[in-house]
Design an enzyme around this catalytic site. Sequence first.
Site: not given
Length: 257
Positions: A75, A144, A146, A151
Amino acid sequence: MDVIVVPDADRAGIVAAEVVADELAAAGRRRDEDGSRPVLGVATGSSPLDAYRHVAELARLGRVDLAGVSAFALDEYIGLPADHPESYHEVVDRTVRVPLGLPPDAVHVPDTGTSDHDAAAAAYDRAIADAGGIDVQILGIGANGHIGFNEPGTPLDSRTHVVELAERTRSDNARFFGSIDDVPTLAITQGLGTIGDSLCAVLIATGVAKAEAIAAMVAGPVDPRCPASSLQLHGRVTVVLDDAAASRLDAGRVRRG
Ligand code: F6R
């Protein structure tokens, strides 16, 4: 998923590096047949840093040949100049390319410097395909759930795309910036489908802050609410955890490393 639990982060780096080196060596033998060279997928963040150092050490010891290996980052932030110290361009250069001794043109990061981010994302998927796909994808995981910057809510078959970062991700990554206000709000990330196409994946997680996400990834349903649960559909994943990150998993699901 093969889940290996070790006492601490140091040992996690060593064990993960050994898996990566073995998988890269196997990819090298496979690719010898068509004259191509292995492709490594690399995560940024804190989790894989020890593993990168140990892969470099294993290369020095002759356990793995990194000549001709290329690397694709997972990313990149949108809105940071490529030479910003926290752009993943720079981070991958510092933490992966230099220690592994790869030439600059062997390392690829999504190009967020253009105005058409969707086109840049599609071009990134094509570049991965042109390289023959990713042989070994190194991953971390967000608190979370990811992976990459996929996400919660990201479709399981997504390709490389533009993403709005979750507040939790921005606050977790604020430690790399002056304040949360300096953390970009957008990024380009390989999609869950892109990550799922890798031939093998090695995910590293340490610390109790990751324990809940790890439990959802390993033992929860495959559900976009925990993007990492998509790895249950991947045929070849090794997860390397310290005791704290494994603290919410049943002992029967893991082996000691
Ligand atoms: C980084 C990335 C993220 C991180 C994750 C964990 O390229 O794709 O998914 O792997 O946010 O970050 P750390 O390792 O810093 O806890």
